[in-house]
Design a protein around this motif. Sequence first.
Motif, PDB file in Angstrom:
ATOM      1  N   THR B 170      23.767  49.789  45.703  1.00 46.55           N
ATOM      2  CA  THR B 170      23.362  48.606  46.442  1.00 46.55           C
ATOM      3  C   THR B 170      24.050  47.342  45.935  1.00 46.55           C
ATOM      4  N   ALA B 171      24.661  47.415  44.745  1.00 42.46           N
ATOM      5  CA  ALA B 171      25.487  46.321  44.218  1.00 42.46           C
ATOM      6  C   ALA B 171      24.804  44.967  44.263  1.00 42.46           C
ATOM      7  N   TYR B 172      23.572  44.907  43.786  1.00 42.47           N
ATOM      8  CA  TYR B 172      22.867  43.631  43.829  1.00 42.47           C
ATOM      9  C   TYR B 172      23.493  42.631  42.869  1.00 42.47           C
ATOM     10  N   PRO B 173      23.814  41.446  43.369  1.00 41.25           N
ATOM     11  CA  PRO B 173      24.197  40.386  42.460  1.00 41.25           C
ATOM     12  C   PRO B 173      22.940  39.847  41.770  1.00 41.25           C
ATOM     13  N   PRO B 174      23.039  39.180  40.672  1.00 42.79           N
ATOM     14  CA  PRO B 174      24.257  38.793  39.955  1.00 42.79           C
ATOM     15  C   PRO B 174      24.820  39.900  39.062  1.00 42.79           C
ATOM     16  N   LEU B 175      24.115  41.025  38.930  1.00 36.30           N
ATOM     17  CA  LEU B 175      24.653  42.076  38.065  1.00 36.30           C
ATOM     18  C   LEU B 175      26.063  42.446  38.507  1.00 36.30           C
ATOM     19  N   SER B 176      26.275  42.451  39.812  1.00 35.46           N
ATOM     20  CA  SER B 176      27.567  42.890  40.303  1.00 35.46           C
ATOM     21  C   SER B 176      28.599  41.778  40.338  1.00 35.46           C
ATOM     22  N   THR B 177      28.152  40.528  40.242  1.00 34.36           N
ATOM     23  CA  THR B 177      29.141  39.457  40.389  1.00 34.36           C
ATOM     24  C   THR B 177      29.524  38.808  39.067  1.00 34.36           C
ATOM     25  N   ILE B 178      28.625  38.838  38.109  1.00 31.97           N
ATOM     26  CA  ILE B 178      28.962  38.187  36.842  1.00 31.97           C
ATOM     27  C   ILE B 178      29.623  39.214  35.947  1.00 31.97           C
ATOM     28  N   GLU B 179      30.832  38.906  35.543  1.00 31.98           N
ATOM     29  CA  GLU B 179      31.615  39.957  34.925  1.00 31.98           C
ATOM     30  C   GLU B 179      31.040  40.437  33.602  1.00 31.98           C
ATOM     31  N   SER B 180      30.424  39.545  32.865  1.00 32.63           N
ATOM     32  CA  SER B 180      29.962  39.997  31.565  1.00 32.63           C
ATOM     33  C   SER B 180      28.580  40.628  31.642  1.00 32.63           C
ATOM     34  N   ALA B 181      28.001  40.706  32.828  1.00 26.48           N
ATOM     35  CA  ALA B 181      26.666  41.266  32.928  1.00 26.48           C
ATOM     36  C   ALA B 181      26.667  42.772  32.763  1.00 26.48           C
ATOM     37  N   ALA B 182      27.732  43.408  33.153  1.00 26.71           N
ATOM     38  CA  ALA B 182      27.811  44.855  33.006  1.00 26.71           C
ATOM     39  C   ALA B 182      29.269  45.206  32.800  1.00 26.71           C
ATOM     40  N   PRO B 183      29.525  46.172  31.924  1.00 27.27           N
ATOM     41  CA  PRO B 183      30.924  46.510  31.671  1.00 27.27           C
ATOM     42  C   PRO B 183      31.642  46.921  32.952  1.00 27.27           C
ATOM     43  N   GLY B 184      30.934  47.627  33.806  1.00 28.54           N
ATOM     44  CA  GLY B 184      31.569  48.067  35.033  1.00 28.54           C
ATOM     45  C   GLY B 184      31.752  46.954  36.040  1.00 28.54           C
ATOM     46  N   SER B 185      31.259  45.759  35.703  1.00 31.56           N
ATOM     47  CA  SER B 185      31.436  44.658  36.641  1.00 31.56           C
ATOM     48  C   SER B 185      32.755  43.950  36.440  1.00 31.56           C
ATOM     49  N   LEU B 186      33.622  44.540  35.647  1.00 30.46           N
ATOM     50  CA  LEU B 186      34.964  43.977  35.592  1.00 30.46           C
ATOM     51  C   LEU B 186      35.656  44.371  36.885  1.00 30.46           C
ATOM     52  N   ASN B 187      36.876  44.866  36.786  1.00 28.87           N
ATOM     53  CA  ASN B 187      37.576  45.138  38.035  1.00 28.87           C
ATOM     54  C   ASN B 187      36.983  46.296  38.821  1.00 28.87           C
ATOM     55  N   GLY B 188      36.239  47.148  38.132  1.00 29.79           N
ATOM     56  CA  GLY B 188      35.641  48.286  38.828  1.00 29.79           C
ATOM     57  C   GLY B 188      34.878  47.854  40.060  1.00 29.79           C
ATOM     58  N   GLN B 189      34.099  46.800  39.909  1.00 27.91           N
ATOM     59  CA  GLN B 189      33.276  46.357  41.024  1.00 27.91           C
ATOM     60  C   GLN B 189      34.127  45.799  42.166  1.00 27.91           C
ATOM     61  N   THR B 190      35.203  45.114  41.808  1.00 27.80           N
ATOM     62  CA  THR B 190      36.079  44.575  42.870  1.00 27.80           C
ATOM     63  C   THR B 190      36.729  45.719  43.628  1.00 27.80           C
ATOM     64  N   LEU B 191      37.176  46.723  42.879  1.00 34.14           N
ATOM     65  CA  LEU B 191      37.776  47.868  43.558  1.00 34.14           C
ATOM     66  C   LEU B 191      36.744  48.549  44.449  1.00 34.14           C
ATOM     67  N   ILE B 256      33.356  39.445  47.008  1.00 31.46           N
ATOM     68  CA  ILE B 256      34.692  39.371  46.422  1.00 31.46           C
ATOM     69  C   ILE B 256      35.023  37.922  46.077  1.00 31.46           C
ATOM     70  N   PHE B 257      34.673  37.008  46.972  1.00 27.85           N
ATOM     71  CA  PHE B 257      34.884  35.582  46.677  1.00 27.85           C
ATOM     72  C   PHE B 257      34.157  35.188  45.398  1.00 27.85           C
ATOM     73  N   ASP B 258      32.928  35.642  45.277  1.00 29.20           N
ATOM     74  CA  ASP B 258      32.161  35.318  44.080  1.00 29.20           C
ATOM     75  C   ASP B 258      32.848  35.844  42.836  1.00 29.20           C
ATOM     76  N   ARG B 259      33.397  37.033  42.956  1.00 31.02           N
ATOM     77  CA  ARG B 259      33.963  37.672  41.775  1.00 31.02           C
ATOM     78  C   ARG B 259      35.345  37.132  41.462  1.00 31.02           C
ATOM     79  N   VAL B 260      36.155  36.962  42.493  1.00 26.02           N
ATOM     80  CA  VAL B 260      37.547  36.616  42.245  1.00 26.02           C
ATOM     81  C   VAL B 260      37.747  35.104  42.164  1.00 26.02           C
ATOM     82  N   PHE B 261      37.118  34.376  43.049  1.00 21.92           N
ATOM     83  CA  PHE B 261      37.316  32.924  43.052  1.00 21.92           C
ATOM     84  C   PHE B 261      36.141  32.177  42.447  1.00 21.92           C
TER      85      PHE B 261
END
Lengths: 127, 601, 269, 209
Positions: B170-191, B256-261
């Motif tokens: 379900t990719a609920y933010p902010p877990l999915s948008t803040i990169e340091s919140a979860a290790p997999g929230s680095l590029n994995g989530q963007t992909l 994606i905007f939240d994560r990348v920009f």
Amino acid sequence: MSDGKHFDANKVFIGLFIFTALEVAWGYLGHGWNKPMLWGGLLFFAFLKAWLIAVYFMHLKFEGWVIYSLLLPTPFLVLVIFGYVLPDVANQGDDNNLIHPIGSRFEKDTGRVEEVMIWSKDEGGGH
Amino acid sequence: MSSSSLPTEPLGLAPSGTVHVSHDHHEIGFLKKYVFSTDHKMIGIQFLFTGLVTLLIGGLLAMGIRWQLAFPWTEMPVLGKLLFPETGGVATPEGYTMLFTMHGTVMVFFVIIPLLTGAFGNFLIPLQIGAPDMAFPRLNMLGYWWMWPGIILMFLAFGTEGGGPAAGWTAYPPLSTIESAAPGSLNGQTLWLLALTFSGVSSMMGAVNYVTTIVKMRAPGMTIMRMPLSIWGLLIAALLQLFALPVLTAASFMQIFDRVFDAGFFNAPDTLVNNMSPEVDLGTAAGGHPLLWQHLFWFYSHPAVYIMVLPAMGFVSDILATHARKPIFGYKPMVYSLAGIAGLGFIVWGHHMFMSGLNPKVSLVFMTATIMIALPSAVKVFNWLGTLWGARIQLTTPMLFAIGFVAMFIIGGLSGIWMASTPVDIYIHDTYIIVAHFHYVVFAGSVFAIFASIYHWFPKMFGRMMNDTLGKVHFFGTFVFTNGVFYMMHQLGLAGLMRRTADPYAYELYAHLQPLNQFISYCAFALLGWQVLFVFNLFHSMFFGKRVGRNPWRANSLEWSAPSPPGHGNFDHQLEVVRGAYEYGDPEAEEDHLPQAVRVS
Amino acid sequence: MSTLKTFLLRVAASLLFLAVPVLGVWTFVTAEANGWWFPLNVSSYGGEIDYLFDLILWMVAITFVLTEGALVWLVWRFSRPDSSRAVFSHGSHKLEMIWTAVPALLLVFIAFSQMEAWSKVKIAMPDGTRPDEPYTVEKPLAEVYASQFDWRFRYPDAEGNFEGADVVESAYDFYVPVNTKVLVRLRSRDVLHSFFIPQFRLKQDAVPGMEIPVWFKAEETGSYELICAELCGWGHYKMAGKIHVLPEDEYEAWLANARTALYSNGSED
Amino acid sequence: MSESIAAYDPSVDAAAHHHPVYDYDSGPPVERGKFAIWLFLATEVMFFSGLIGAYIVLRTAAAEWPDPTKVLAVDITAFNTFVLITSSWLMVKSLFAAEAGDKGGILKWLGLTILGGSLFVGIQIYEYIELVKHGALPHANIFWSTFYLTTGFHGFHVIVGVIWLICAWFAALRGKYSPKNYLGLELAGLYWHFVDLVWVLLFTIIYLF
Ligand code: HEA
Ligand code: HEA
Ligand code: CUA
Ligand SMILES: [Cu+2]
């Protein structure tokens, strides 16, 4: 194909042109007015233009019920989205549990949350 | 009794629609025939095998989940070495979150939807409505290939820094948008988000094609109220895709905007992660609303669960009627209830958000609408039972799977009523009852329907039968183990066990549940093992199965009047549909089935 | 296929489908004895939730047994080898009406019977008008602060302020008075979490940027587990807390003690 | 159930190889392509509803919102709106030319349409560059987040539209459109007008509200 679907494109174009001009004028002048008046006018022009484009340029006037039926669900669904999301996300009444209003901004320099939106680094942003 | 007595000569009837007859049969090369094919049958088969392989992957991920829940923090056999090489095969906590995230995503977006709409949608639509192919064959091919970047990106995510996405399907933010919140929230989530977009675009291409084909390419006489229910299910599922999916795509781009920009759609302005100073960490400065994502996500993903079941319901209806040798009970109510489920499906998404901080008054509206969905579902269940009443049931493999679908869809549906009830959901939300509920509808429901459909339409796809005895053995084991796995999850949930927990036994409250979890896991391993029978049967029968004529099941719908497998253009005779798809056992007729396009004098 | 084989298949299939309702009901009947059932409820509204669960359970169980039973019978009865044809029926208008109308009534009844409990738990917050509800949305007992991966509980100073030196903070352990309508303000510092106390039948997500009021009234003293029920990262599975329900006087004593401890530690700054 | 499986009869399927393809037309009298494109446009409506919906929800919830006429360059964008509307009109002209079988006319009007679209994109890029220079980036605040989201995706659609029109232009060059059949051009036009229509709404909502 589109036999008998003739209309005067130039007239429509002139209409669009004039309404755009009026709309921009309304937008510039209207920022002193009260919001409903400003928005009402803007929406009037916007929808009028959208209607002209859809009905003439996109030939909707000459299409049958099939095409309409394809479009029919969309306004309904859009209303559903708004109807459900607004009372929740945008609620500003008693049920509003937001700590900071939407649009607040974290200021790195002060380490505080600014409840007033700052447009950009140098106030004014644009040109 | 010979069922191959179908006309090979044109019927010589004046068609009501226009017929465009072209003679093009040139030999086509291997690449064009099997890889870049524009033939809907080949594309369907491509989807089928892709979907089965991803099903296997999703299933293996599920085994990883089950291992961890039965024997937490012990070395995971086979999978462990692959997934957790650094720890010598022992799952890590973040690894576990990645496991179920990937399991859920793969199963929903790359298994069930491609299998139901991609594989069977492609294969069945033109055949069942009497069309030579899809309306846009090249778009169709593009739709298949467009799925591949999605699959590849999804699995690439595992290899990137930080590992795969770890915010749940379900990719609920902010877990999915803040990169340091979860290790997999680095590029994995963007992909992950990009992968979703690709698979979404693929589904859209399919859906536009399906709807156009069904509306515009039916054979003469195939009025919409004569269409087999499979077609209805697929049509309505395609419409759901068309109107719901774009909203998810929009939301994905916002994420994606939240994560990348570092835009701020889904973040609160005062979010702080891990005590890091804001300068270092705060992914975004601007404040939006975390619940906005949930709304937009479920606006798609609730209709998506019906995308995962409506075609399945259609297939099951067809299979039940055919093997019961009896008309489907209440054809019209069946059609209306499909439409009813779909329509209501758009206004109930909030039932996933009862505990989320959703305005509790709005919850009441969502609850009422959700409970009402049981109504069209009830109509379906009762009509399936009505179909069996007075029937001459042939207990073939597809029939067994179809009956299994009905038996278990009831379980999954009924537990939905608890969740729909807001007060009860307070306790059971995010517990294993939910897990039990949705596996009953998606695995015991949709996957069973997929098995039934594979057994049923295999002869049409390959011109050979699958081994019936082996199929039955496959069914019995699968049915037993499925219930072994998922029924007991209700009990876990009643005891309050949370889902998405890597090690539940840390809590006193859950410590006594380990034996039950181990039982479930044994059943799950057996379930996986049992599928060997299916895989063997599938591949063996493709090459060595008994060859069949056009209509091995003596069925009525149009696909059975085409050769098995159908050639280019599908039908070798002109069609004139004269009746509905379910005229079985007419006492006036010579045979107990009356194919849709055969006129009886 | 031989008649014997057909017969055996019929028996096997029917027994298989029969096993579903039989074992299904059996697991629910024995669940409590096996510990696969709700943990004991200690909150004032938990009983209502359990009641509604049971109400739906009964309706659903009856539907379940009837439909599955019908299915088994149909499979058994109509898979009998028979050279005559099936009943040639396309449906029945009357039956459709019945099985639309009856569930409809039932469902409307279910829907309406849920509303009261829900509004009691989630909509109507204590407003301080009754002796057992001294805490209100403006003056909650404490602020529950969730963050990766621990719970913190902040008790206001005597004036009800959550800022300043007099604020008592407690991590992991949450102390509340018994038989009192306790209202807390739920917050999250980073990602979504969920405040779940199984024995209270209480669950509410904590959302960053929102302050969500949550109330409960514990009716028995003791210590209960607090569990995070919303995926919040790798440590989600161990984000635990303990909630201690104390007699009123003990609670007051604990709070007073904690306040003085603040000063004796000299932790003001 | 072996008795239900009919015996394989090779003589039946032998006939399967050389036969005509039967392609029927059913349903309402709309071309397949047109039906499909409207279906596609309906999904586009939902897509933009998602984006604009997010904007409206966030804006309604926000305590304050900047006066866009002060932060954004409305004059330039008003001109840009005019450019897009004009190109929409030119598109209609090229369709009329196609209907009249005037290949030169198609090429001329369509070429101008493409120019208009490209000009629009150019101006938008210029606007973005200026804004970014002033520090207005998506993360600056929610206003800019929504601004870039909505106008960005619209811009993306314009680019797709221009590419599509260029393909149509080459098709016209190869003489693919006849007065009897210029469906390809019509479909490209429908998309183009839709993009224009979305802009009319976006311009109002984002720049003037
Ligand atoms: C194919 C997929 C599918 C289907 C068909 C359904 C069908 C239904 N679902 Fe389910 N659901 C999921 C897939 C599905 N669901 C998934 C994947 C999730 C979890 C997502 C996640 O969080 O990860 C979920 C979660 C979910 C929730 C959220 C729970 C929570 O998170 O707290 C709810 C709540 O209302 C719910 C309700 C329902 C209901 C009421 C139906 C109804 O449509 C069911 C209707 C059917 C029947 C009722 C049975 C047949 C009827 C009769 C036999 C007649 C008589 C019946 C009565 C009188 C009651 N579902
Ligand atoms: C949509 C379909 C789907 C399917 C089919 C499944 C199938 C299974 N799931 Fe899945 N599951 C989800 C969707 C699905 N799941 C979702 C959406 C979630 C939530 C994720 C989240 O929380 O974010 C979830 C979560 C989930 C959990 C909870 C994890 C947690 O919360 O901690 C568990 C735990 O037991 C589980 C187990 C299983 C098991 C044992 C199966 C088994 O039934 C699997 C059996 C499959 C096989 C045995 C494969 C057999 C292979 C073939 C037949 C093909 C072979 C052929 C060829 C190669 C040609 N699943
Ligand atoms: Cu905190 Cu899960
Ligand atoms: Cu749902």
